[in-house]
Design a protein around this motif. Structure first.
Motif, PDB file in Angstrom:
ATOM      1  N   CYS A   1       0.991  -1.209   0.081  1.00 41.53           N
ATOM      2  CA  CYS A   1       0.010  -0.008   0.015  1.00 41.53           C
ATOM      3  C   CYS A   1       0.576   1.313   0.061  1.00 41.53           C
ATOM      4  CB  CYS A   1      -0.831  -0.033   1.197  1.00 41.53           C
ATOM      5  SG  CYS A   1      -1.999  -1.374   1.347  1.00 41.53           S
ATOM      6  N   VAL A   2       0.180   2.405  -0.644  1.00 44.70           N
ATOM      7  CA  VAL A   2       0.975   3.590  -0.546  1.00 44.70           C
ATOM      8  C   VAL A   2      -0.074   4.582  -0.313  1.00 44.70           C
ATOM      9  CG1 VAL A   2       2.937   3.142  -2.126  1.00 44.70           C
ATOM     10  CG2 VAL A   2       0.939   3.706  -3.219  1.00 44.70           C
ATOM     11  N   LEU A   3       0.627   5.701   0.113  1.00 41.98           N
ATOM     12  CA  LEU A   3      -0.421   6.972   0.385  1.00 41.98           C
ATOM     13  C   LEU A   3      -0.399   7.834  -0.933  1.00 41.98           C
ATOM     14  CD1 LEU A   3       0.241   8.207   4.129  1.00 41.98           C
ATOM     15  CD2 LEU A   3      -2.159   7.272   2.905  1.00 41.98           C
ATOM     16  N   VAL A   4      -1.544   8.065  -1.534  1.00 39.32           N
ATOM     17  CA  VAL A   4      -1.773   8.893  -2.769  1.00 39.32           C
ATOM     18  C   VAL A   4      -2.838   9.746  -2.627  1.00 39.32           C
ATOM     19  CG1 VAL A   4      -1.152   7.105  -4.308  1.00 39.32           C
ATOM     20  CG2 VAL A   4      -3.430   7.145  -3.657  1.00 39.32           C
ATOM     21  N   PRO A   5      -2.799  11.130  -3.300  1.00 38.00           N
ATOM     22  CA  PRO A   5      -3.871  12.174  -3.145  1.00 38.00           C
ATOM     23  C   PRO A   5      -5.040  11.743  -3.522  1.00 38.00           C
ATOM     24  CG  PRO A   5      -1.683  12.916  -4.416  1.00 38.00           C
ATOM     25  CD  PRO A   5      -1.740  11.521  -4.170  1.00 38.00           C
ATOM     26  N   THR A   6      -6.025  11.981  -2.780  1.00 39.04           N
ATOM     27  CA  THR A   6      -7.580  11.575  -3.169  1.00 39.04           C
ATOM     28  C   THR A   6      -7.966  12.332  -4.466  1.00 39.04           C
ATOM     29  OG1 THR A   6      -8.110  11.749  -0.877  1.00 39.04           O
ATOM     30  CG2 THR A   6      -9.991  11.537  -2.261  1.00 39.04           C
ATOM     31  N   ASP A   7      -7.613  13.403  -4.575  1.00 35.32           N
ATOM     32  CA  ASP A   7      -7.949  14.352  -5.839  1.00 35.32           C
ATOM     33  C   ASP A   7      -6.648  14.674  -6.818  1.00 35.32           C
ATOM     34  OD1 ASP A   7     -10.612  14.081  -5.397  1.00 35.32           O
ATOM     35  OD2 ASP A   7     -10.506  15.783  -4.020  1.00 35.32           O
ATOM     36  N   THR A   8      -6.547  13.949  -7.778  1.00 35.40           N
ATOM     37  CA  THR A   8      -5.367  14.432  -8.939  1.00 35.40           C
ATOM     38  C   THR A   8      -5.746  15.593  -9.739  1.00 35.40           C
ATOM     39  OG1 THR A   8      -5.098  12.096  -8.935  1.00 35.40           O
ATOM     40  CG2 THR A   8      -3.868  13.469 -10.455  1.00 35.40           C
ATOM     41  N   HIS A   9      -4.919  16.844  -9.568  1.00 39.05           N
ATOM     42  CA  HIS A   9      -5.249  18.041 -10.433  1.00 39.05           C
ATOM     43  C   HIS A   9      -3.777  17.975 -11.206  1.00 39.05           C
ATOM     44  CE1 HIS A   9      -8.845  18.946  -8.209  1.00 39.05           C
ATOM     45  NE2 HIS A   9      -8.131  18.558  -7.167  1.00 39.05           N
ATOM     46  N   TRP A  10      -3.937  18.852 -12.173  1.00 40.38           N
ATOM     47  CA  TRP A  10      -2.675  19.313 -13.084  1.00 40.38           C
ATOM     48  C   TRP A  10      -1.849  20.166 -11.997  1.00 40.38           C
ATOM     49  CZ3 TRP A  10      -1.717  24.570 -13.819  1.00 40.38           C
ATOM     50  CH2 TRP A  10      -2.662  25.471 -13.396  1.00 40.38           C
ATOM     51  N   TYR A  11      -2.357  20.711 -11.039  1.00 37.76           N
ATOM     52  CA  TYR A  11      -1.441  21.613 -10.393  1.00 37.76           C
ATOM     53  C   TYR A  11      -1.286  20.972  -9.033  1.00 37.76           C
ATOM     54  CZ  TYR A  11      -5.886  22.878  -8.101  1.00 37.76           C
ATOM     55  OH  TYR A  11      -7.185  22.854  -7.607  1.00 37.76           O
ATOM     56  N   LYS A  12      -0.108  21.413  -8.197  1.00 40.19           N
ATOM     57  CA  LYS A  12       0.033  20.852  -6.834  1.00 40.19           C
ATOM     58  C   LYS A  12      -0.525  21.563  -5.744  1.00 40.19           C
ATOM     59  CE  LYS A  12       4.750  18.774  -8.317  1.00 40.19           C
ATOM     60  NZ  LYS A  12       5.911  18.662  -7.965  1.00 40.19           N
ATOM     61  N   GLU A  13      -1.325  20.895  -4.803  1.00 38.13           N
ATOM     62  CA  GLU A  13      -2.059  21.354  -3.744  1.00 38.13           C
ATOM     63  C   GLU A  13      -0.922  21.433  -2.858  1.00 38.13           C
ATOM     64  OE1 GLU A  13      -5.522  19.643  -2.730  1.00 38.13           O
ATOM     65  OE2 GLU A  13      -6.337  19.720  -4.847  1.00 38.13           O
ATOM     66  N   PRO A  14      -1.048  22.561  -1.952  1.00 37.16           N
ATOM     67  CA  PRO A  14      -0.006  22.622  -0.518  1.00 37.16           C
ATOM     68  C   PRO A  14       0.000  21.567   0.309  1.00 37.16           C
ATOM     69  CG  PRO A  14      -1.666  24.493  -0.729  1.00 37.16           C
ATOM     70  CD  PRO A  14      -1.972  23.790  -1.796  1.00 37.16           C
ATOM     71  N   ASP A  15      -1.546  21.300   0.803  1.00 33.49           N
ATOM     72  CA  ASP A  15      -1.619  20.263   1.557  1.00 33.49           C
ATOM     73  C   ASP A  15      -2.744  19.278   1.047  1.00 33.49           C
ATOM     74  OD1 ASP A  15      -1.551  18.752   4.031  1.00 33.49           O
ATOM     75  OD2 ASP A  15      -2.727  20.263   5.194  1.00 33.49           O
ATOM     76  N   PRO A  16      -2.444  18.399   0.130  1.00 36.73           N
ATOM     77  CA  PRO A  16      -3.665  17.383  -0.552  1.00 36.73           C
ATOM     78  C   PRO A  16      -3.981  16.494   0.432  1.00 36.73           C
ATOM     79  CG  PRO A  16      -1.553  16.714  -1.077  1.00 36.73           C
ATOM     80  CD  PRO A  16      -1.144  18.288  -0.513  1.00 36.73           C
ATOM     81  N   LYS A  17      -5.321  16.008   0.547  1.00 40.58           N
ATOM     82  CA  LYS A  17      -5.861  14.931   1.200  1.00 40.58           C
ATOM     83  C   LYS A  17      -5.314  13.547   0.501  1.00 40.58           C
ATOM     84  CE  LYS A  17     -10.269  17.148   2.353  1.00 40.58           C
ATOM     85  NZ  LYS A  17     -11.578  17.255   2.369  1.00 40.58           N
ATOM     86  N   MET A  18      -4.869  12.671   1.347  1.00 41.74           N
ATOM     87  CA  MET A  18      -4.094  11.588   1.071  1.00 41.74           C
ATOM     88  C   MET A  18      -5.215  10.314   1.411  1.00 41.74           C
ATOM     89  SD  MET A  18      -1.628  12.849  -0.372  1.00 41.74           S
ATOM     90  CE  MET A  18      -0.468  11.584  -0.530  1.00 41.74           C
TER      91      MET A  18
END
Length: 231
Positions: free
Chosen positions: A63-80
């Motif tokens: 298992c790995v931690l990945v962002p819940t929502d994938t956007h073309w820009y990087k969020e400062p504190d994405p939900k994982m």
């Protein structure tokens, strides 16, 4: 008639056996055997995702931690969220190589057989306990303590298999870390799943000791009573 001491030993051994089996089953079915913590290497694309994405590794899961929502820009504190992939049976028997991922580096026989042992041995352990449970139920129906010694031996073998599972896993992870290039500041630690498996081993052995004691003590008492009646 069964002496109260033997009955108490049998009840305690049953409770210990059930606890050990539950712990081992949970350990086998979860992925928290080894945990990587790597908050500072998320941006290193050349690092294995297991290391740079706070991965966890179990007997049947990765298992790995990945962002819940994938956007073309990087969020400062994405939900994982935790994303897990299970190993198939064929993948469990896949050879391990001296350089992970490089099929031309030659097979690493030690890592290969350690990996196979670490997922086969707990299944053998659970199978032995189930067999012991079936024999125990039959013995209760027949109101006989004769199979108790055999059930104790099965529990002892189950505890040894579980202990061997933990040893094989730790040895395999140590060899993996020797041949893998880990990013800087990656921390690895043992997870609670491994500790559950480690706890289940002495529980099975304690249940085995009580069963063997009850069987031998009852047998000796029976022979004494028989000799007394004959005399």
């Amino acid at each position: 008639m069964v002496d109260n001491r033997y009955a108490t030993a049998l009840v305690i051994s049953c409770v210990l056996s059930i606890l050990a089996t539950v712990y081992l089953s949970v350990a086998v079915g979860t992925q928290h055997w080894y945990i990587y913590t790597s908050p500072s290497v998320r941006g290193e694309s050349n690092a294995d995702s297991l290391f740079r994405l706070n991965g966890t590794l179990g007997l049947w899961w990765r298992c790995v931690l990945v962002p819940t929502d994938t956007h073309w820009y990087k969020e400062p504190d994405p939900k994982m969220e935790m994303e897990c992939v299970s190993f198939t049976l064929s993948q469990q028997f896949t050879p391990k190589y001296k350089e992970p991922g490089n099929h031309n580096s030659g097979e690493d026989l030690i890592r290969t057989y350690l990996w196979r042992c670490q997922f086969l041995l707990p299944l053998v352990s659970l199978g032995l306990v189930v067999l012991g449970g079936i024999i125990g139920i039959c013995a209760c129906i027949c109101r006989s303590l004769s199979p108790t010694l055999g059930i104790g031996v099965l529990h002892l073998l189950a505890g040894l298999c579980t202990l061997a599972t933990v040893c094989c896993y730790l040895a395999g992870m140590d060899l993996l870390h020797r041949v893998s290039v880990l990013p800087d500041k990656v921390d690895g630690s043992l997870g609670w799943s491994l500790y559950l498996a480690l706890i289940s081993s002495p529980l099975h052995m304690m249940a085995a000791a009580l069963l063997v004691w009850a069987a031998r003590s009852h047998s000796q008492n029976y022979y004494r009573m028989t000799a007394y009646r004959v005399a």
